[in-house]
Design a protein around this motif. Structure first.
Motif, PDB file in Angstrom:
ATOM      1  N   VAL A  15       0.728  -1.369   0.128  1.00  0.00           N
ATOM      2  CA  VAL A  15       0.010   0.007  -0.101  1.00  0.00           C
ATOM      3  C   VAL A  15       0.829   1.520   0.092  1.00  0.00           C
ATOM      4  CG1 VAL A  15      -1.520   1.454   1.475  1.00  0.00           C
ATOM      5  CG2 VAL A  15      -2.044  -1.075   1.002  1.00  0.00           C
ATOM      6  N   GLU A  16       1.807   1.156   0.912  1.00  0.00           N
ATOM      7  CA  GLU A  16       2.806   2.436   0.971  1.00  0.00           C
ATOM      8  C   GLU A  16       3.463   2.485  -0.657  1.00  0.00           C
ATOM      9  OE1 GLU A  16       5.739   1.617   3.701  1.00  0.00           O
ATOM     10  OE2 GLU A  16       4.551   1.654   5.482  1.00  0.00           O
ATOM     11  N   GLN A  59       4.694   3.504  -7.449  1.00  0.00           N
ATOM     12  CA  GLN A  59       5.259   2.476  -8.043  1.00  0.00           C
ATOM     13  C   GLN A  59       4.492   1.611  -8.738  1.00  0.00           C
ATOM     14  OE1 GLN A  59       7.463   0.120  -5.096  1.00  0.00           O
ATOM     15  NE2 GLN A  59       8.966   1.961  -4.578  1.00  0.00           N
ATOM     16  N   LYS A  60       5.102   0.788  -9.907  1.00  0.00           N
ATOM     17  CA  LYS A  60       4.307   0.107 -10.763  1.00  0.00           C
ATOM     18  C   LYS A  60       4.077  -1.415 -10.166  1.00  0.00           C
ATOM     19  CE  LYS A  60       5.272   2.180 -14.978  1.00  0.00           C
ATOM     20  NZ  LYS A  60       4.234   2.872 -15.256  1.00  0.00           N
ATOM     21  N   ASN A  61       3.342  -2.136 -10.441  1.00  0.00           N
ATOM     22  CA  ASN A  61       2.933  -3.619  -9.891  1.00  0.00           C
ATOM     23  C   ASN A  61       4.493  -4.491  -9.966  1.00  0.00           C
ATOM     24  OD1 ASN A  61       0.435  -2.795  -9.246  1.00  0.00           O
ATOM     25  ND2 ASN A  61      -0.639  -4.074 -10.999  1.00  0.00           N
ATOM     26  N   THR A  62       4.859  -4.568 -11.185  1.00  0.00           N
ATOM     27  CA  THR A  62       6.094  -5.496 -11.345  1.00  0.00           C
ATOM     28  C   THR A  62       7.165  -4.868 -10.375  1.00  0.00           C
ATOM     29  OG1 THR A  62       6.799  -4.026 -13.282  1.00  0.00           O
ATOM     30  CG2 THR A  62       5.799  -6.022 -13.506  1.00  0.00           C
ATOM     31  N   GLU A  63       7.451  -3.641 -10.046  1.00  0.00           N
ATOM     32  CA  GLU A  63       8.593  -3.217  -9.229  1.00  0.00           C
ATOM     33  C   GLU A  63       7.945  -3.650  -7.642  1.00  0.00           C
ATOM     34  OE1 GLU A  63       8.790   0.999  -9.584  1.00  0.00           O
ATOM     35  OE2 GLU A  63       8.838   1.159 -11.640  1.00  0.00           O
ATOM     36  N   LEU A 115       9.011  -6.939  -3.090  1.00  0.00           N
ATOM     37  CA  LEU A 115       8.436  -7.839  -1.856  1.00  0.00           C
ATOM     38  C   LEU A 115       8.455  -9.216  -2.076  1.00  0.00           C
ATOM     39  CD1 LEU A 115       5.230  -5.601  -1.121  1.00  0.00           C
ATOM     40  CD2 LEU A 115       7.508  -5.493  -0.037  1.00  0.00           C
ATOM     41  N   ARG A 116       9.063  -9.686  -3.230  1.00  0.00           N
ATOM     42  CA  ARG A 116       9.253 -11.047  -3.537  1.00  0.00           C
ATOM     43  C   ARG A 116       8.001 -11.886  -3.468  1.00  0.00           C
ATOM     44  NH1 ARG A 116      14.166 -13.144  -0.496  1.00  0.00           N
ATOM     45  NH2 ARG A 116      14.051 -14.811  -2.003  1.00  0.00           N
ATOM     46  N   VAL A 117       7.004 -11.073  -4.089  1.00  0.00           N
ATOM     47  CA  VAL A 117       5.695 -11.775  -4.152  1.00  0.00           C
ATOM     48  C   VAL A 117       5.430 -11.988  -5.568  1.00  0.00           C
ATOM     49  CG1 VAL A 117       4.888 -11.231  -1.937  1.00  0.00           C
ATOM     50  CG2 VAL A 117       4.469  -9.727  -3.932  1.00  0.00           C
ATOM     51  N   ARG A 130       0.668 -10.999  -9.777  1.00  0.00           N
ATOM     52  CA  ARG A 130      -0.637 -11.208  -9.719  1.00  0.00           C
ATOM     53  C   ARG A 130      -1.316 -10.898  -8.400  1.00  0.00           C
ATOM     54  NH1 ARG A 130      -3.775 -15.720 -12.933  1.00  0.00           N
ATOM     55  NH2 ARG A 130      -5.868 -15.275 -12.184  1.00  0.00           N
ATOM     56  N   SER A 131      -0.336 -11.232  -7.112  1.00  0.00           N
ATOM     57  CA  SER A 131      -0.845 -11.033  -5.817  1.00  0.00           C
ATOM     58  C   SER A 131      -0.778  -9.461  -5.730  1.00  0.00           C
ATOM     59  CB  SER A 131      -0.033 -11.686  -4.886  1.00  0.00           C
ATOM     60  OG  SER A 131      -0.160 -13.054  -4.638  1.00  0.00           O
ATOM     61  N   VAL A 132       0.066  -8.769  -6.423  1.00  0.00           N
ATOM     62  CA  VAL A 132       0.111  -7.221  -6.231  1.00  0.00           C
ATOM     63  C   VAL A 132      -1.179  -6.828  -6.612  1.00  0.00           C
ATOM     64  CG1 VAL A 132       1.410  -5.157  -6.789  1.00  0.00           C
ATOM     65  CG2 VAL A 132       2.601  -7.339  -6.065  1.00  0.00           C
ATOM     66  N   GLU A 133      -1.476  -7.155  -8.029  1.00  0.00           N
ATOM     67  CA  GLU A 133      -2.525  -6.733  -8.647  1.00  0.00           C
ATOM     68  C   GLU A 133      -4.023  -6.955  -7.814  1.00  0.00           C
ATOM     69  OE1 GLU A 133      -2.492  -9.065 -12.203  1.00  0.00           O
ATOM     70  OE2 GLU A 133      -0.952  -7.949 -13.273  1.00  0.00           O
ATOM     71  N   ARG A 134      -4.035  -8.096  -7.249  1.00  0.00           N
ATOM     72  CA  ARG A 134      -5.270  -8.316  -6.242  1.00  0.00           C
ATOM     73  C   ARG A 134      -5.101  -7.259  -5.128  1.00  0.00           C
ATOM     74  NH1 ARG A 134      -3.907 -13.628  -5.949  1.00  0.00           N
ATOM     75  NH2 ARG A 134      -3.205 -13.212  -4.004  1.00  0.00           N
ATOM     76  N   TRP A 135      -4.060  -7.070  -4.702  1.00  0.00           N
ATOM     77  CA  TRP A 135      -4.089  -6.325  -3.364  1.00  0.00           C
ATOM     78  C   TRP A 135      -4.210  -4.642  -3.859  1.00  0.00           C
ATOM     79  CZ3 TRP A 135       1.629  -7.924  -1.654  1.00  0.00           C
ATOM     80  CH2 TRP A 135       1.576  -9.118  -1.076  1.00  0.00           C
TER      81      TRP A 135
END
Length: 179
Positions: free
Chosen positions: A25-26, A32-36, A41-43, A46-51
């Motif tokens: 969230v920060e 920042q972009k999802n891939t970055e 965060l080493r995830v 797809r998880s970042v997109e969901r979050w």
């Protein structure tokens, strides 16, 4: 996300995962972009997109943990009532014998509280509240243990057939002289 053997996250793992989402969230707020974010965060991306979707829809509260998915569906008052009904026995609830089975307990929970548990879930509920698994021993009502012991001591040795020796005519696998 799938977990080995059908398990989920422990409380500590859920807290760690929530901390990761809050860090994401920060980074969302920083632009920042999802891939970055995923790499940092080493995830998975797809998880970042969901979050990010949950954050857009609900703010920071949208990414917070919802708690254990296995939280109890019966209140303490309902569990107290269930225990009283179990103590009344299966006969009082329409079954023909004095045995509580997990399937019967599952049915009782459904009848009383309109909540559907699995057989395994009803066992976990009972175990969590101090009930133990017991299997009744099957014994004749007229059984006389003393008479059984006398019979085993005196009669059984007389009627038991003596053991046969492995002499000629026996069903031994080896043939004489074949060694």
């Amino acid at each position: 996300m799938r977990y080995a053997q059908g398990g989920g996250l422990t409380d500590a793992e859920r807290t760690t995962r929530e901390r990761l989402r809050l860090q994401a969230v920060e980074r969302f707020e920083a632009g920042q972009k999802n891939t970055e974010i995923a790499a940092g965060l080493r995830v998975s991306v797809r998880s970042v997109e969901r979050w990010r979707r949950a954050w857009r829809e609900g703010g920071e509260a949208g990414v917070l943990s919802k708690g254990s998915p296995g939280r109890p569906r019966l209140s303490e008052a309902q569990i107290t009532r269930l225990e009283r009904e179990l103590e009344r026995g299966p006969l009082a609830h329409g079954w023909a014998d004095h045995r509580w089975t997990l399937a019967r307990i599952k049915t009782l929970i459904g009848r009383l509280f309109h909540v559907c548990y699995t057989v395994e879930g009803s066992w976990r509920l009972l175990k969590r509240h101090g009930w133990s698994w017991q299997q009744p021993t099957r014994r004749a009502i007229e059984r006389d243990d003393e008479a059984v012991e006398v019979w085993k001591r005196e009669t059984w040795p007389r009627v038991r057939a003596p053991r046969r020796s492995a002499g000629p005519g026996s069903s031994s696998r080896t043939k004489p002289g074949s060694q």
